[in-house]
Design a protein around this motif. Structure first.
Motif, mmCIF file in Angstrom:
data_model
loop_
_atom_site.group_PDB
_atom_site.id
_atom_site.type_symbol
_atom_site.label_atom_id
_atom_site.label_comp_id
_atom_site.label_asym_id
_atom_site.label_seq_id
_atom_site.Cartn_x
_atom_site.Cartn_y
_atom_site.Cartn_z
ATOM 1 N N GLY A 103 0.804 -1.262 -0.226
ATOM 2 C CA GLY A 103 0.186 -0.093 0.046
ATOM 3 C C GLY A 103 0.817 1.094 0.241
ATOM 4 N N SER A 104 0.157 2.594 -0.150
ATOM 5 C CA SER A 104 1.693 3.552 -0.472
ATOM 6 C C SER A 104 1.359 4.135 1.048
ATOM 7 C CB SER A 104 0.723 4.969 -1.341
ATOM 8 O OG SER A 104 -0.337 4.590 -0.674
ATOM 9 N N HIS A 105 0.032 3.600 1.781
ATOM 10 C CA HIS A 105 0.458 4.136 3.468
ATOM 11 C C HIS A 105 1.764 3.531 3.715
ATOM 12 C CE1 HIS A 105 -2.031 3.608 7.338
ATOM 13 N NE2 HIS A 105 -0.737 4.396 7.793
ATOM 14 N N GLU A 106 2.128 2.157 4.157
ATOM 15 C CA GLU A 106 3.364 2.049 4.162
ATOM 16 C C GLU A 106 4.873 2.792 4.001
ATOM 17 O OE1 GLU A 106 6.391 -1.650 4.324
ATOM 18 O OE2 GLU A 106 6.094 -1.318 2.524
ATOM 19 N N GLY A 128 -5.680 17.680 5.232
ATOM 20 C CA GLY A 128 -4.300 17.029 4.664
ATOM 21 C C GLY A 128 -4.860 15.740 4.954
ATOM 22 N N PHE A 129 -4.039 15.119 3.687
ATOM 23 C CA PHE A 129 -4.797 13.440 5.288
ATOM 24 C C PHE A 129 -4.144 12.986 6.098
ATOM 25 C CE2 PHE A 129 -3.339 8.849 3.845
ATOM 26 C CZ PHE A 129 -4.801 7.727 4.140
ATOM 27 N N ALA A 130 -5.450 12.387 6.561
ATOM 28 C CA ALA A 130 -4.280 11.570 8.257
ATOM 29 C C ALA A 130 -2.980 11.297 8.275
ATOM 30 C CB ALA A 130 -5.168 11.529 9.175
ATOM 31 N N ASN A 181 -6.467 15.408 -3.308
ATOM 32 C CA ASN A 181 -6.735 15.707 -1.442
ATOM 33 C C ASN A 181 -7.696 14.522 -1.010
ATOM 34 O OD1 ASN A 181 -5.691 15.286 1.170
ATOM 35 N ND2 ASN A 181 -7.109 17.710 1.572
ATOM 36 N N ASN A 182 -7.389 14.062 0.062
ATOM 37 C CA ASN A 182 -8.366 13.092 0.679
ATOM 38 C C ASN A 182 -8.415 13.648 2.705
ATOM 39 O OD1 ASN A 182 -9.595 11.022 2.152
ATOM 40 N ND2 ASN A 182 -8.709 10.016 2.404
ATOM 41 N N PRO A 183 -9.167 14.287 2.835
ATOM 42 C CA PRO A 183 -10.847 13.807 2.559
ATOM 43 C C PRO A 183 -11.361 15.273 2.034
ATOM 44 C CG PRO A 183 -10.251 15.250 4.537
ATOM 45 C CD PRO A 183 -8.974 15.185 4.068
ATOM 46 N N VAL A 208 4.047 13.819 -3.117
ATOM 47 C CA VAL A 208 2.735 14.500 -3.896
ATOM 48 C C VAL A 208 2.287 13.016 -3.846
ATOM 49 C CG1 VAL A 208 1.520 15.129 -4.980
ATOM 50 C CG2 VAL A 208 3.835 16.219 -5.211
ATOM 51 N N ASP A 209 0.985 12.611 -3.054
ATOM 52 C CA ASP A 209 0.111 11.558 -2.995
ATOM 53 C C ASP A 209 -1.055 11.402 -3.470
ATOM 54 O OD1 ASP A 209 -1.900 9.947 -2.296
ATOM 55 O OD2 ASP A 209 -1.189 10.162 -0.345
ATOM 56 N N GLU A 210 0.024 11.137 -4.966
ATOM 57 C CA GLU A 210 -1.596 11.002 -6.225
ATOM 58 C C GLU A 210 -2.485 9.629 -5.875
ATOM 59 O OE1 GLU A 210 0.493 13.493 -9.196
ATOM 60 O OE2 GLU A 210 0.517 11.895 -10.114
ATOM 61 N N ALA A 211 -3.527 9.710 -4.855
ATOM 62 C CA ALA A 211 -4.067 8.588 -4.538
ATOM 63 C C ALA A 211 -4.917 8.445 -5.494
ATOM 64 C CB ALA A 211 -4.476 8.084 -3.013
ATOM 65 N N TYR A 212 -5.392 8.951 -5.421
ATOM 66 C CA TYR A 212 -7.025 9.540 -6.287
ATOM 67 C C TYR A 212 -6.784 10.094 -7.755
ATOM 68 C CZ TYR A 212 -8.680 8.858 -2.320
ATOM 69 O OH TYR A 212 -9.183 8.060 -0.529
ATOM 70 N N ALA A 213 -5.435 9.988 -8.307
ATOM 71 C CA ALA A 213 -4.658 11.097 -9.557
ATOM 72 C C ALA A 213 -6.231 10.459 -10.366
ATOM 73 C CB ALA A 213 -3.806 10.470 -9.804
ATOM 74 N N ARG A 238 1.260 6.380 -5.943
ATOM 75 C CA ARG A 238 -0.043 5.627 -5.927
ATOM 76 C C ARG A 238 -0.491 5.218 -5.795
ATOM 77 N NH1 ARG A 238 -0.929 7.985 -12.122
ATOM 78 N NH2 ARG A 238 -0.501 9.959 -12.534
ATOM 79 N N THR A 239 -1.131 4.498 -5.790
ATOM 80 C CA THR A 239 -1.347 3.099 -5.406
ATOM 81 C C THR A 239 -2.517 2.851 -6.159
ATOM 82 O OG1 THR A 239 -3.202 2.579 -3.053
ATOM 83 C CG2 THR A 239 -4.024 4.472 -4.016
ATOM 84 N N PHE A 240 -2.717 1.228 -5.713
ATOM 85 C CA PHE A 240 -4.142 -0.548 -6.719
ATOM 86 C C PHE A 240 -5.067 0.002 -5.634
ATOM 87 C CE2 PHE A 240 0.008 -1.242 -9.004
ATOM 88 C CZ PHE A 240 0.134 -1.165 -10.733
ATOM 89 N N SER A 241 -4.908 0.610 -4.675
ATOM 90 C CA SER A 241 -6.116 0.796 -3.596
ATOM 91 C C SER A 241 -7.279 1.107 -3.821
ATOM 92 C CB SER A 241 -6.004 1.249 -2.340
ATOM 93 O OG SER A 241 -4.935 0.655 -2.044
ATOM 94 N N LYS A 242 -7.731 2.668 -5.271
ATOM 95 C CA LYS A 242 -8.621 3.319 -5.688
ATOM 96 C C LYS A 242 -8.731 2.652 -6.669
ATOM 97 C CE LYS A 242 -8.504 4.422 -0.954
ATOM 98 N NZ LYS A 242 -7.151 5.489 -0.443
ATOM 99 N N ALA A 243 -8.665 3.622 -7.662
ATOM 100 C CA ALA A 243 -8.700 3.335 -9.012
ATOM 101 C C ALA A 243 -8.940 2.160 -9.974
ATOM 102 C CB ALA A 243 -8.574 4.346 -9.812
ATOM 103 N N LEU A 249 -5.604 -6.022 -1.317
ATOM 104 C CA LEU A 249 -3.982 -6.771 -1.515
ATOM 105 C C LEU A 249 -3.148 -5.859 -1.075
ATOM 106 C CD1 LEU A 249 -4.651 -8.993 -5.109
ATOM 107 C CD2 LEU A 249 -4.756 -9.971 -3.060
ATOM 108 N N ARG A 250 -3.217 -4.569 -0.974
ATOM 109 C CA ARG A 250 -2.357 -3.994 -0.386
ATOM 110 C C ARG A 250 -0.855 -3.850 -1.793
ATOM 111 N NH1 ARG A 250 -4.379 -1.547 1.232
ATOM 112 N NH2 ARG A 250 -2.551 0.090 2.384
ATOM 113 N N VAL A 251 -1.546 -2.768 -2.654
ATOM 114 C CA VAL A 251 -0.176 -2.784 -3.364
ATOM 115 C C VAL A 251 -0.008 -0.746 -3.527
ATOM 116 C CG1 VAL A 251 0.981 -3.418 -5.517
ATOM 117 C CG2 VAL A 251 -0.628 -4.757 -4.454
#
Ligand SMILES: *Cc1c(COP(=O)(O)O)cnc(C)c1O
Length: 379
Positions: A103-106, A128-130, A181-183, A208-213, A238-243, A249-251
């Motif tokens: 996950g990008s969290h890590e 900003g994201f917590a 940004n989230n939220p 730059v966190d682009e989790a929702y890009a 970036r993340t595979f968790s959203k789009a 699976l946490r990537v």
């Protein structure tokens, strides 16, 4: 159960922890979703609290996971080489510029661990994201929070790049931004970000966190990736968790200067991305049509849901993501409780200092209809 000696409570161990961890509160994941699923077993729990993709991943990703089941006794590729090369090709960078995370969290946590510490500062934005504040505190660094844009601004409560730049001082090592940004769901434009980056000293890392890009389609929006070749202090996650709909699976991954990636590799846990995650992510990446389809559905539903909520008199923050931050006013908590009683999970925002707001994931057309119907009944 034997809990050990009587005095050994959480405070006892907190006192033994590193200073940064002593003042820390664990990330708040919202409701206990598993308990809620049990409670609403037999009916249908509508999960709009965690910004997951309701359409699910590419069928190719499911097939890739099934294909891996014969190899569960093997370690995953510790280098994640195939996925790195695939990501590098998609984004037009070299594989040495790709860092993989559970996950990008890590990765967001690890940037602070590696690049900030006691006596140093991390800058992030109000609303900003917590995770950014958690990362800074866990690393023992001091947090400087730049005020958000006002509610009256077109990008209500979004990042104020001028305020963020002003918060950067001689002790700053790291800046965390999310775009979108989230939220809040808000975003900043490519030109404004390029001007911001030009003001940041090259010894300060800008993450730059682009989790929702993938969801963003506003004309002024652009990924920060285009600036990477000119700014070695820039990191894009970036993340595979959203789009890509692979939250389970946490990537996640980061794109950055190869030297920065090499330093991060020193602390990366050797098998941080598991076998199924590596395979599914690579397969999902190969199915651009599925991604486009999900993003298009989300775009339609986001616009429709925002219109429907605004028509009912609630303020909806502008969003380029797959969720909406909605200001319900002083009745927000009661509305949230009503939704929950009807089996609809959304995310309370009290922890972000926005008790009048709820964050609602954009669902499918059917899901959004049900949400609106319950809101009309109960609010
Ligand atoms: C969901 C989210 C993440 C991604 O988390 P993963 O660990 O990759 O699942 C990162 N940043 C933001 C802002 C998010 O909302």
């Amino acid at each position: 159960m034997n809990d050990g000696a009587g005095r050994a409570d959480e405070a006892f161990f907190a006192a033994l922890a590193q200073p940064g961890v002593q003042g820390l509160r664990a990330y708040d994941p919202g409701h206990d979703i598993v308990a809620l699923r049990r409670r609403f077993e037999g009916t249908h729990l509508l999960e709009l609290g965690s910004n997951e993709n309701p359409y699910g991943p590419s069928p190719d990703a499911r097939a890739a996971v099934l294909d891996m089941l014969h190899a569960l006794h093997r370690y995953p590729d510790p280098l994640g080489g195939d996925l790195k090369r695939a990501l590098a090709a998609v984004h037009g960078f070299g594989p040495a510029q790709v860092l993989l995370g559970n996950g990008s969290h890590e990765l967001l946590m690890q940037f602070a661990q590696v690049f900030a510490g006691p006596g140093q500062e991390v800058v992030c934005a109000q609303y900003g994201f917590a995770v950014y504040a958690l990362a800074a505190q866990a690393a023992g660094a001091a947090l400087r929070v730049a005020p958000a844009l006002p509610r009256s601004h077109a990008m209500a409560r979004g990042h104020d790049l001028a305020a963020i730049a002003a918060a950067i001082g001689p002790r700053t090592r790291l800046v965390y931004l999310a775009n979108p940004n989230n939220p809040t769901g808000t975003w900043f434009g490519a030109d404004a970000f390029a001007a911001f980056l030009a003001r940041v000293p090259d010894t300060v890392l800008v993450v730059v966190d682009e989790a929702y890009a993938e969801f963003a389609d506003a004309p002024g929006y652009a990924s920060a990736l285009a600036l990477l070749p000119r700014h070695p202090n820039l990191v894009v996650t970036r993340t595979f968790s959203k789009a890509y709909a692979l939250a389970g699976l946490r990537v996640g991954y980061a794109l950055a200067h190869p030297g920065l990636v090499a330093v991060m590799e020193r602390v990366r846990e050797s098998f941080n991305v598991n076998l199924a995650g590596l395979a599914a992510a690579q397969a999902a990446l190969g199915d651009a049509a599925h991604l486009r389809w999900c993003v298009a559905r989300n775009g339609e539903q986001r616009a429709a849901l925002a219109r429907a909520l605004a028509a009912r008199g609630w303020f909806v923050h502008p969003s380029q993501t797959n969720f909406l931050l909605v200001e319900f006013g002083p009745r927000a908590a009661a509305i949230e409780a009503g939704l929950l009683a009807a089996g609809i999970v959304v995310r309370p925002m009290t922890g972000y200092g926005l008790p009048d707001c709820l964050r609602v994931t954009v669902g499918t057309a059917d899901e959004n209809r049900r949400l609106l119907a319950v809101l009309d009944e109960r609010s």
